[in-house]
Design a protein around this motif. Structure first.
Motif, PDB file in Angstrom:
ATOM      1  N   PRO A  46      62.740  70.547  63.539  1.00 24.44           N
ATOM      2  CA  PRO A  46      61.336  70.543  63.997  1.00 24.44           C
ATOM      3  C   PRO A  46      60.671  69.173  63.952  1.00 24.44           C
ATOM      4  N   ASP A  47      61.408  68.132  63.542  1.00 23.35           N
ATOM      5  CA  ASP A  47      60.896  66.759  63.456  1.00 23.35           C
ATOM      6  C   ASP A  47      59.610  66.705  62.617  1.00 23.35           C
ATOM      7  N   ILE A  48      59.776  67.076  61.381  1.00 23.03           N
ATOM      8  CA  ILE A  48      58.616  67.128  60.473  1.00 23.03           C
ATOM      9  C   ILE A  48      58.861  66.214  59.274  1.00 23.03           C
ATOM     10  N   GLU A  49      57.825  65.419  58.984  1.00 24.49           N
ATOM     11  CA  GLU A  49      57.866  64.507  57.840  1.00 24.49           C
ATOM     12  C   GLU A  49      57.631  65.328  56.571  1.00 24.49           C
ATOM     13  N   VAL A  50      58.483  65.138  55.563  1.00 29.10           N
ATOM     14  CA  VAL A  50      58.190  65.795  54.284  1.00 29.10           C
ATOM     15  C   VAL A  50      58.177  64.755  53.175  1.00 29.10           C
TER      16      VAL A  50
ATOM     17  N   GLY B 187      70.421  69.987  62.596  1.00 30.44           N
ATOM     18  CA  GLY B 187      69.720  70.784  63.599  1.00 30.44           C
ATOM     19  C   GLY B 187      69.672  70.144  64.977  1.00 30.44           C
ATOM     20  N   ILE B 188      68.956  70.837  65.869  1.00 32.25           N
ATOM     21  CA  ILE B 188      68.842  70.396  67.262  1.00 32.25           C
ATOM     22  C   ILE B 188      67.344  70.356  67.589  1.00 32.25           C
ATOM     23  N   PRO B 189      66.845  69.217  68.136  1.00 28.58           N
ATOM     24  CA  PRO B 189      65.418  69.152  68.463  1.00 28.58           C
ATOM     25  C   PRO B 189      65.038  70.235  69.476  1.00 28.58           C
TER      26      PRO B 189
END
Ligand SMILES: Cc1ncc(COP(=O)(O)O)c(C=O)c1O
Length: 420
Positions: free
Chosen positions: A152-156, A172-174
């Protein structure tokens, strides 16, 4: 660490004195509280009640057979990442239909094994993996039940080495690409698309990124359902953080709340894959001080455990609380580095921790070591793997014994042109 308390000045695990344990088992060793693991699981499970959710213990966090069995007896399935982990799960009686196979680099052999065992779901992480699974399933006259892991292209906010949901991570896959791959997969003869998965990282202390990821997962699922792809399962991964030093981990109730708010749990099965949160605070590493040393710049306590036993401080700069088994009120505190005997400057178990008078032969507890501890250990410096001990009330069982040196060497031999 609910089940680790001083009683009459001696640290106990449940009702067992660690001092007495260390008199019968040579240090270093891992020591786990079964009640603590049960409590973690039961609390999580009860907060998920009514959400159509199933728990798959991420056995990479602690894959000792006795620990997997403990969670299996409580009703958990297993999230696995290798053939070896499938074998472990099956060996302790986890039903094949309660096993999810995750991981970014499954080999053909591992895929064939998973298909042969007819496990619940394989989580696919690339188009190339999809092709390999379809091909392997066709050779075995099988149909593979699969989910795709969406990135999900999320910064953590966690250590960079345990962030998994950013585009630059291998996992994963975008999303827009994933949609095309879902469509492609749904037309393949030997693939049965049943789910969508995410996992954005580990030791997450903030639920906001998880909530964002859940929203993305649900939106993606709705798009796929609109396209006629029958997504039955949403796998929300693991990631819940724990308190190592002074962290405030999210509560299970808050976690359940964001699932409830964002996922259509009435129509879709929810899978979660907790690892660390179920086992980290249920384990300690028990180690003995061998020497004290001051090299002018620093005070060192050299202990018998090392980075090969607990890699987290070296690998992730992780901080674990350390306390003596005999309760002490330190008056004149000094800063110590707690280091192991391995020939690496990085062999540090704790840096600059304030302790008082600690002498050789004293026993220390390195806390919150139940997750990603024993599983990451190695024989580096030809050190033997250390025992793991499971405590239940006043009783204990050695669930991994210390091998002998002969056992350590038994899979090695000289080259055929060498002789003694
Ligand atoms: C796919 C997947 N699920 C679950 C987990 C477990 O994560 P945690 O131990 O943070 O709960 C991991 C950890 O790396 C993972 O990669």
């Amino acid at each position: 660490m609910d089940y680790f308390n001083y009683k009459k000045g001696i640290l106990h695990v449940e009702n067992l004195s660690i001092e007495s344990l260390a008199s019968s088992i040579e240090t270093p060793f891992y020591c786990y509280s079964s009640s603590s693991m049960q409590k973690n699981y039961n609390e999580l499970s009860s907060t998920l009640h009514g959400l159509n959710a199933s728990i798959f213990f991420a056995i990479k966090a602690n894959s000792n057979l006795a620990i997997i069995k403990l969670f299996s007896d409580l009703g958990a399935g297993a999230d696995v990442v290798s053939e070896g982990e499938i074998i472990r799960a099956l060996k302790v009686g986890i039903p094949n239909k309660k096993i999810i196979f995750s991981g970014v680099g499954k080999t053909k052999r591992e895929i064939a094994f998973a298909l042969d065992k007819d496990i619940l779901q394989i989580n696919i992480e690339s188009e190339s993996e999809l092709e390999l699974i379809n091909q392997t399933a066709s050779e075995l006259y099988k149909k593979a039940n699969v989910a795709f892991r969406v990135n999900p292209d999320i910064e953590v906010n966690t250590h960079e080495k345990i962030t998994t949901g950013k585009k630059e991570n291998k996992f994963g896959i975008p999303w827009p690409d994933a949609r095309e791959i879902f469509i492609k997969a749904s037309k393949m003869n030997n693939i049965n698309v049943i789910g969508l998965a995410i996992h954005i990282g580990s030791q997450l202390l903030d639920l906001d990124p998880l909530e964002k990821a859940f929203k993305i997962a649900m939106q993606a699922t709705n798009e796929l359902l609109d396209l006629g792809i029958n997504i039955k399962n949403i796998d929300l991964g693991g990631g819940l953080g724990v308190n190592y030093v002074n962290e405030t981990p999210p509560k299970f109730t808050e976690y359940a709340e964001i699932i409830k708010k964002n996922i259509d749990y009435k129509n879709i099965n929810i899978f979660i894959e907790p690892g660390r949160r179920l086992v980290a605070d249920a384990g300690i590493l028990v180690t003995k001080v061998i020497h004290r040393k001051n090299n002018g710049a620093k005070n060192f306590l050299i202990v018998d455990a090392a980075m090969n036993d607990l890699l987290r401080p070296t690998l992730y700069d992780a901080i674990h609380k350390i306390q003596p088994i005999q309760e002490k009120k330190f008056i004149n505190k000094k800063l110590f580095d707690i280091v192991g005997p391995i020939c690496e400057s990085g062999d540090i178990l704790a840096k600059d921790i304030a302790l008082g008078e600690i002498l050789p032969d004293e026993i220390l507890s390195i806390n919150t070591a139940g997750a990603y501890g024993a599983v990451m250990s190695s024989n580096y410096n030809s050190r033997l793997l250390i025992p793991e001990v499971l405590v239940h009330d006043e009783d204990f069982s050695i669930i991994r014994k210390r091998p002998t040196y002969d056992e350590m060497l038994k899979s090695e031999n000289l080259a055929k042109w060498q002789s003694l």
